[in-house]
Design an enzyme around this catalytic site. Structure first.
Site, mmCIF file in Angstrom:
data_model
loop_
_atom_site.group_PDB
_atom_site.id
_atom_site.type_symbol
_atom_site.label_atom_id
_atom_site.label_comp_id
_atom_site.label_asym_id
_atom_site.label_seq_id
_atom_site.Cartn_x
_atom_site.Cartn_y
_atom_site.Cartn_z
ATOM 1 N N GLU A 112 37.968 39.440 49.033
ATOM 2 C CA GLU A 112 37.500 38.109 49.144
ATOM 3 C C GLU A 112 38.066 37.238 50.363
ATOM 4 O OE1 GLU A 112 37.072 36.576 44.653
ATOM 5 O OE2 GLU A 112 39.284 36.773 45.397
ATOM 6 N N GLU A 132 37.448 43.923 39.882
ATOM 7 C CA GLU A 132 37.981 43.235 38.778
ATOM 8 C C GLU A 132 37.254 43.493 37.313
ATOM 9 O OE1 GLU A 132 39.058 40.688 42.292
ATOM 10 O OE2 GLU A 132 37.382 42.096 41.636
#
Length: 258
Positions: A112, A132
């Site tokens: 990210e 995730e």
């Protein structure tokens, strides 16, 4: 100190320094990173930033799940982090270009952070992933909203819905990175990108980034009509005249940043 920060010759270098946990980012690192980005925003001497990880194994592997303090995914999602992971993934107020020097794995929040940078140079061994979903979580700090805006839809979904690692050559083909080089050439390649940015008028660079970042949600015609502060400053600057003058005189411009 979880992060090393130094400024030299208009270049800020930010290094995530947690080799004992593969450069995972904890709360202290998050706070320090946000402080650093805020400091860079107010320092007009900084013209470009290099963000990297310590060592050779990882750029950043995201949140430190082993030391999360028992907080739930809901607790994490509810916490205010308007600038995204590492204070950079979703940051809209940093008008200085950020170059990600990806020296190894960029996973979860680390990826990210890469998505929040402007230029990405990666070592051949580097990988990119949003794992995730494999641990019952989601890329909440920019991954779900940034990746599908930066690369083709099905490629983005293929990455997020499997959690797989994308190797550097594939990341280059998808447009996630600008350049992939052998590890031995990573510093030289990064320095070349830095030099190319520094060769440009600093106010023009700020205006370009501010315009791109703050008008992405608008149509092209709407964006064209925006009178953003950095754009107006660049157009009114001495550097705007110096650039044309240097071109006519066949010499390198002497940028003043004003």
């Amino acid at each position: 100190m979880p992060v090393r920060f130094e400024i030299l010759d208009h270049v800020a270098r930010v290094t995530i320094d947690r080799p004992e946990v593969l450069n995972a980012v904890d709360a202290a690192t998050e706070q320090e990173l946000d402080r650093i980005w805020s400091a860079i925003e107010t320092d007009r001497s900084v013209r470009v930033v290099v963000l990297t990880g310590a060592g050779d194994r990882a750029f950043s592997t995201g949140a430190d799940m082993k030391n999360s303090g028992g907080s739930s995914g809901l607790d994490y999602w509810a916490a205010a982090r308007p600038n995204g992971f590492g204070g950079i993934a979703l940051r809209q107020t940093l008008d200085v270009p950020v170059i990600a020097r990806v020296n190894g794995h960029a996973a979860g929040g680390g990826f990210e952070m890469v998505l929040g940078c402007d230029i990405v140079v990666a070592a051949e061994e580097a990988t990119f992933s949003l794992p995730e979903a494999r641990v019952g979580r989601m890329p909440l700090d920019g991954g779900m909203t940034l990746l599908q805006r930066q690369i083709p839809f099905r490629a983005a979904m293929g990455i997020m819905l499997t959690g797989r690692r994308v190797k550097a050559p594939e990341a280059l083909a998808l447009g996630i990175v600008n350049e992939v080089v052998p590890r031995a050439d990573l510093d030289a390649a990064t320095h070349r990108w830095v030099a190319d940015v520094l060769a440009c008028a600093p106010l023009s660079i700020r205006a370009i980034k501010q315009t791109v970042r703050r008008t992405a949600h608008l149509t092209a015609a709407e964006a064209q009509g925006q009178r953003l502060p950095a754009l107006v400053e660049a157009l009114r600057s001495e550097d705007a005249e110096e650039g044309v003058r240097a071109f006519r005189e066949k010499r390198k411009p002497d940028w003043k940043g004003r």
